[in-house]
Design a protein around this motif. Structure first.
Motif, short mmCIF file in Angstrom:
data_model
loop_
_atom_site.label_atom_id
_atom_site.label_comp_id
_atom_site.label_asym_id
_atom_site.label_seq_id
_atom_site.Cartn_x
_atom_site.Cartn_y
_atom_site.Cartn_z
N LEU B 31 0.90 -1.19 0.04
CA LEU B 31 0.26 -0.02 0.09
C LEU B 31 0.91 1.24 -0.11
O LEU B 31 0.55 2.28 -0.51
N ALA B 32 2.06 1.51 0.60
CA ALA B 32 3.02 2.30 0.95
C ALA B 32 3.97 2.55 -0.25
O ALA B 32 4.78 3.25 -0.30
N GLY B 33 3.77 1.43 -1.14
CA GLY B 33 4.85 1.50 -2.36
C GLY B 33 6.33 1.26 -1.85
O GLY B 33 7.30 1.77 -2.31
N LEU B 34 6.45 0.33 -0.92
CA LEU B 34 7.73 0.29 -0.39
C LEU B 34 7.97 -1.35 -0.68
O LEU B 34 7.18 -2.46 -0.62
N HIS B 35 9.46 -1.76 -0.53
CA HIS B 35 9.82 -3.08 -0.56
C HIS B 35 9.15 -3.86 0.34
O HIS B 35 8.98 -3.40 1.52
N ARG B 36 8.86 -5.11 0.20
CA ARG B 36 7.94 -5.94 1.20
C ARG B 36 8.67 -6.32 2.46
O ARG B 36 8.19 -6.56 3.40
N ASN B 37 9.88 -6.35 2.29
CA ASN B 37 10.50 -6.45 3.68
C ASN B 37 10.78 -5.18 4.42
O ASN B 37 11.39 -5.25 5.67
N TYR B 38 10.80 -4.15 3.77
CA TYR B 38 10.90 -2.87 4.61
C TYR B 38 10.42 -2.53 5.89
O TYR B 38 10.97 -1.98 6.76
N VAL B 39 9.13 -2.88 5.71
CA VAL B 39 8.15 -2.51 6.88
C VAL B 39 8.92 -3.23 8.33
O VAL B 39 8.83 -2.45 9.44
N GLY B 40 9.18 -4.56 7.98
CA GLY B 40 9.40 -5.31 9.16
C GLY B 40 10.88 -4.79 9.51
O GLY B 40 11.04 -4.45 10.64
N LEU B 41 11.78 -4.44 8.68
CA LEU B 41 12.94 -3.58 9.19
C LEU B 41 12.59 -2.18 9.85
O LEU B 41 13.44 -2.04 11.15
N LEU B 42 11.63 -1.63 9.29
CA LEU B 42 11.13 -0.39 10.13
C LEU B 42 10.89 -0.68 11.50
O LEU B 42 11.11 0.14 12.28
N GLU B 43 10.18 -1.50 11.62
CA GLU B 43 9.25 -1.68 12.88
C GLU B 43 10.36 -2.25 13.83
O GLU B 43 10.12 -2.29 15.07
N ARG B 44 11.47 -3.02 13.28
CA ARG B 44 12.44 -3.31 14.41
C ARG B 44 13.31 -2.20 14.61
O ARG B 44 14.59 -2.63 15.24
N GLY B 45 13.23 -1.08 14.21
CA GLY B 45 14.30 -0.03 14.30
C GLY B 45 15.37 -0.16 13.53
O GLY B 45 16.53 0.59 13.99
N GLU B 46 15.46 -0.89 12.45
CA GLU B 46 16.72 -1.24 11.91
C GLU B 46 17.08 -0.44 10.63
O GLU B 46 18.00 -0.40 9.75
N ARG B 47 15.93 0.59 10.27
CA ARG B 47 16.00 1.54 9.29
C ARG B 47 15.75 3.04 9.72
O ARG B 47 14.87 2.99 10.59
N ASN B 48 16.24 4.04 8.78
CA ASN B 48 15.92 5.50 9.48
C ASN B 48 15.26 6.08 8.26
O ASN B 48 15.99 6.64 7.26
N PRO B 49 13.99 5.80 8.19
CA PRO B 49 13.07 6.32 6.90
C PRO B 49 13.35 7.70 6.83
O PRO B 49 13.32 8.40 7.79
N SER B 50 12.87 7.91 5.52
CA SER B 50 12.91 9.62 5.28
C SER B 50 11.39 10.12 5.51
O SER B 50 10.42 9.26 5.76
N ALA B 51 11.48 11.42 5.51
CA ALA B 51 9.97 11.99 5.87
C ALA B 51 9.05 11.57 4.84
O ALA B 51 7.82 11.19 5.05
N THR B 52 9.71 11.57 3.52
CA THR B 52 8.57 11.04 2.31
C THR B 52 7.95 9.70 2.68
O THR B 52 6.96 9.44 2.48
N THR B 53 8.78 8.76 3.26
CA THR B 53 8.48 7.30 3.50
C THR B 53 7.46 7.13 4.46
O THR B 53 6.50 6.72 4.77
N LEU B 54 7.66 8.28 5.63
CA LEU B 54 6.67 8.31 6.71
C LEU B 54 5.39 8.96 6.24
O LEU B 54 4.24 8.35 6.73
N PHE B 55 5.45 9.86 5.45
CA PHE B 55 4.00 10.31 4.74
C PHE B 55 3.33 9.18 3.92
O PHE B 55 2.30 8.91 4.13
#
Lengths: 72, 72
Positions: B31-55
């Motif tokens: 839905l967010a147009g992100l790689h399928r594994n990226y949300v898991g990495l974000l949720e574990r605090g392993e990535r530093n998303p940009s403002a655009t990604t947060l939007f």
């Protein structure tokens, strides 16, 4: 809202919070550990800051991240 | 709060909002147009998303950015 308008809106929020604290762009950049020109670029929506940078800005402004993006 | 704990806290917020919508990590990523594994990495605090990604995440969750980071 296309992406760039997101960053423009974010820049406006940062500027509003900064002015509410009577800080110059350079003073905020220094407090947040950012390059002195970076805050101006952010406020004009010309940069896409990371979450960590947003946390640094919020801390420098002595507000929560949720407040920094309160209007978004 | 050292930087990495900011990203861990952010990841927890994203997870809470995702679960409230009964979405899988893969569904939110799509839905967010992100790689399928990226949300898991974000949720574990392993990535530093940009403002655009947060939007993009907030839009995919049908909430405002301020709500996505409401607890931060």
């Amino acid at each position: 809202m296309p992406a760039d308008s997101d960053l423009i809106a974010l820049g406006r929020e940062i500027r509003t919070r900064r002015k509410a604290r009577n800080l110059s762009q350079e003073a905020l950049a220094e407090l947040a550990g950012l390059h002195r020109n970076y805050v101006g670029l952010l406020e004009r929506g010309e940069r896409n800051p990371s979450a960590t940078t947003l946390f640094q800005l919020a801390r420098a402004l002595d507000i929560r991240l949720a407040e920094l993006v309160g209007g978004l």
